[in-house]
Design a protein around this motif. Structure first.
Motif, short mmCIF file in Angstrom:
data_model
loop_
_atom_site.label_atom_id
_atom_site.label_comp_id
_atom_site.label_asym_id
_atom_site.label_seq_id
_atom_site.Cartn_x
_atom_site.Cartn_y
_atom_site.Cartn_z
N LYS A 203 10.82 -40.91 -30.68
CA LYS A 203 10.43 -40.00 -29.61
C LYS A 203 9.14 -39.28 -29.99
O LYS A 203 8.90 -38.99 -31.15
CB LYS A 203 11.55 -39.00 -29.35
N GLU B 174 17.36 -40.86 -35.15
CA GLU B 174 16.29 -40.69 -34.18
C GLU B 174 15.08 -40.14 -34.94
O GLU B 174 15.22 -39.27 -35.80
CB GLU B 174 16.70 -39.74 -33.05
N ILE C 264 11.70 -38.14 -34.53
CA ILE C 264 10.96 -37.26 -33.62
C ILE C 264 9.58 -37.01 -34.21
O ILE C 264 9.43 -36.34 -35.24
CB ILE C 264 11.71 -35.94 -33.41
#
Length: 259
Positions: A61, A34, A36
């Motif tokens: 994200k 992921e 960020i």
């Protein structure tokens, strides 16, 4: 199943580089990650560029600061949000090679190490090769890292499942050095350095390394404020740092023929 890796990338007015940086993550051979992104109140087109990536890639994200808070607080916000077993860092103007995560995670799992970093190469603001490589030390102890920062933050990974979430102190500069000191100290093991060059560090015209007075000032605050050493001990550590930095660490940067 592959362990999840959380990648922390603070951004501030990064429109010139952020697309290439994100693409270097998308091109990773290791797929369970992921990304960020923490925007530190950018005033340029950074956010609009990032939004286009988010539309397509759900594992990217975005966090937003309502005011400019600095790299340390931004990184910590990213760490707070991280869900990965491993936490890695990539600044908004740097790049990873496609095999970066795959090689390092495999090493950490095989060698049972909690902190891993690698060699990396230097590019200029245009992304052109400077034909220089910064070599990683194979085994890095806390005592050695205390003398000078031998971990390129763009290559560092720590095992958050074992060590917990280690954050950065709120210093203007060099907070990444303190993070890696904390990680190695908490681990109780040496960090594993990989000889492979797995990333590209972009040398900016206004970088701290180009200003020797700032280098001394901000590194002194690592000892004084970051580690809480007395003034006398901080001065002593700075003398050790200067010797280490100019006579030992400088030899880790070597010339190469090509990237």
């Amino acid at each position: 199943m592959q362990s999840l890796v959380s990648i922390i990338t603070p951004m501030f007015n990064s429109e010139a580089f952020i697309s290439e940086t994100i693409s270097s993550v998308l091109n990773q051979s290791y797929k369970n990650w992921e990304l960020i992104l923490i925007d530190d109140n950018s005033k340029d087109a950074t956010l609009s560029i990032v939004q286009e990536f988010i539309k397509i890639h759900p594992n990217i994200k975005l966090l937003k600061n309502e005011s400019n808070l600095g790299a340390a607080i931004s990184r910590n916000k990213g760490i707070d949000s991280a869900k990965g077993d491993y936490i890695a860092f990539l600044d908004a103007d740097d790049l990873w090679k496609p095999e970066k995560l795959e090689i390092q995670i495999a090493c950490m799992q095989t060698e049972n190490c909690d902190v891993c970093f690698s060699s990396y190469q230097l590019i200029n603001e245009k992304g052109e090769a400077l034909n220089k490589k910064v070599k990683a030390i194979p085994q890095l102890a806390y005592s050695k890292l205390l003398k000078s920062n031998y971990i390129g933050n763009l290559t560092g990974i720590y095992n958050a499942k074992v060590l917990g979430k280690i954050k950065t102190p709120d210093l203007r500069k060099r907070q990444d050095w303190l993070l890696w000191l904390s990680a190695i100290k908490k681990s109780g093991k040496r960090a594993q350095g990989m000889k492979e060059s797995l990333a590209y560090y972009r040398v900016r015209d206004n970088s701290m390394s180009s200003n020797k007075l700032n280098l001394i000032k901000y590194n002194y605050w690592v000892y004084k404020k970051g580690l809480g050493f007395s003034t006398l001990k901080s001065v002593y550590c700075m003398l050790v740092f200067l010797k280490e930095h100019f006579f030992v660490k400088s030899k880790q940067t070597i010339s190469i023929n090509k990237i």
